[in-house]
Design an enzyme around this catalytic site. Structure first.
Site, PDB file in Angstrom:
ATOM      1  N   GLY A   1       0.853  -1.190   0.000  1.00  0.00           N
ATOM      2  CA  GLY A   1       0.000   0.000   0.000  1.00  0.00           C
ATOM      3  C   GLY A   1       0.885   1.235   0.000  1.00  0.00           C
ATOM      4  O   GLY A   1       2.058   1.165   0.371  1.00  0.00           O
ATOM      5  N   LYS A   2       0.312   2.367  -0.395  1.00  0.00           N
ATOM      6  CA  LYS A   2       1.101   3.616  -0.418  1.00  0.00           C
ATOM      7  C   LYS A   2       0.896   4.331   0.906  1.00  0.00           C
ATOM      8  O   LYS A   2       0.137   5.299   0.996  1.00  0.00           O
ATOM      9  CB  LYS A   2       0.642   4.504  -1.582  1.00  0.00           C
ATOM     10  CG  LYS A   2       1.412   4.246  -2.867  1.00  0.00           C
ATOM     11  CD  LYS A   2       0.965   5.135  -3.989  1.00  0.00           C
ATOM     12  CE  LYS A   2       1.751   6.419  -4.086  1.00  0.00           C
ATOM     13  NZ  LYS A   2       3.141   6.253  -4.522  1.00  0.00           N
ATOM     14  N   LEU A   3       1.552   3.827   1.938  1.00  0.00           N
ATOM     15  CA  LEU A   3       1.375   4.366   3.289  1.00  0.00           C
ATOM     16  C   LEU A   3       2.424   5.444   3.544  1.00  0.00           C
ATOM     17  O   LEU A   3       3.620   5.227   3.348  1.00  0.00           O
ATOM     18  CB  LEU A   3       1.494   3.247   4.318  1.00  0.00           C
ATOM     19  CG  LEU A   3       0.558   2.044   4.103  1.00  0.00           C
ATOM     20  CD1 LEU A   3       0.683   1.049   5.240  1.00  0.00           C
ATOM     21  CD2 LEU A   3      -0.893   2.490   3.940  1.00  0.00           C
TER      22      LEU A   3
END
Ligand code: PMP
Length: 323
Positions: free
Chosen positions: A166-168
């Site tokens: 995920g693009k955390l």
């Protein structure tokens, strides 16, 4: 200290209107508190989406909008965020923002989901969540004619620490450490290995090699971001009859590759000329990279009829001010 607003003005690429906590507002008003949980702990998730001016000079083609919306909502799920958006209503909001800004050229759209509570405990559950979206004018991020790369001493954050699929926001400290190191070594981009020593990806892009004619990339279980451009490149290659392998890659294979390139929303398709000072292949771009690049750039400009379904066209009209 940052520059004063008047110093930033002349070449500010920011577009006028942003979406912020349920409303369209002037970008300058899309502000959060310094105490915000996401600011303090990195408990946010974001997307980076490109809109390309079509060859017709009138339409903005948003590239793979449904896939970006799906991944952002998946990233939000990893953060246990609750948002009043579905993939469809998120996509509609992004399209409305593009319509309101009526851009005259290529844009980059940055939606951001974040823990908005002012709260001291680093936790995920029971906090408020919000969505903000802003956009800016953006051309090439890396030189698409060829970039240099070096293997980083920083290891890509493993799934057991922070899920990199995920693009955390918080995990981008890892990317930033690697990017600084690469630039201080005098190269354009870092290549991060995973904690087992296999090749993961660039600081903000996925990586492909060509070995014995096979387009080869790390599998999505290899601590990489599940890149949307990566998936698109695989589709383009298969359709063009190029063999594709998703498998673990050793560091030394980087040096033996016939071709190598980075891909991602920001970098687009960027051929790699050297890795750790070793030249890749016989001059860039190699034939597979050149073919993938050609299909990619034709597609995003609306010149490839077979891939029009990857675009969400937004007709440019007159800019609408914020609510
Ligand atoms: N890896 C990382 C760490 C990234 O930040 C990006 C940019 N989003 C990518 C890969 C490429 O992903 P995408 O093609 O979805 O932009």
């Amino acid at each position: 200290m940052s520059a004063s607003p008047s110093e930033q003005q002349p070449d500010s690429p920011m577009l006028e209107t942003a979406f912020f906590e349920g409303r369209f507002v002037p970008f300058a008003e899309a502000k959060i508190s310094v105490g915000t949980h996401a600011v303090q702990y990195g408990t946010g998730a974001f997307a980076g989406i490109r809109g390309y001016l079509d060859a017709d000079g009138e339409t903005i083609n948003i590239f793979r909008l449904p896939e970006h919306c799906k991944r952002l909502l998946n990233s939000a799920k990893l953060l246990r965020a609750r948002l009043p958006f579905t993939r469809e209503t998120l996509a509609e909001t992004i399209v409305e923002l593009v319509e309101r800004n009526a851009p005259r050229g290529d844009v980059y759209i940055r939606p951001f989901v974040y823990k908005s509570s002012i709260q001291l405990t680093p936790r995920l559950k029971g906090l408020d969540d919000e969505l903000a979206i802003y956009m800016l004018a953006l051309g090439d991020y890396l030189d698409t004619r060829g970039v240099t790369a070096a293997v980083s001493s920083w290891v890509r954050v493993p799934d057991q620490a922070i899920p990199g699929r995920g693009k955390l926001s918080g995990s981008y400290v890892n990317a930033a450490l690697a990017k600084d190191e690469a630039e201080e070594k005098g190269v354009d981009e870092a290549i991060l290995l995973d904690s087992h020593g296999h090749v993961a990806e660039g600081s903000a892009c996925n990586l492909f090699l060509v070995r014995d004619g096979v387009l080869t990339t790390t599998p999505i279980t290899g601590d990489i971001l599940e890149g949307i451009t990566r998936r698109t490149v695989i589709e383009f290659a298969r359709d063009a009859g190029v063999a594709v392998a998703e498998r673990e890659i050793d560091r030394s294979e980087l040096y033996l590759a016939e071709e190598a390139f980075f891909c991602g929303t920001g970098v687009q398709v960027a051929p790699i000329s050297t890795i750790d000072g070793r030249p890749i292949g016989e001059g860039i771009p190699g034939p597979v990279t050149a073919e993938i690049s050609r299909i990619f750039y034709d597609t995003v400009r609306g010149r490839h009829d077979g891939y029009r379904h990857l675009l969400t066209p937004v007709r440019r009209t007159v800019a609408v001010p914020a609510d």
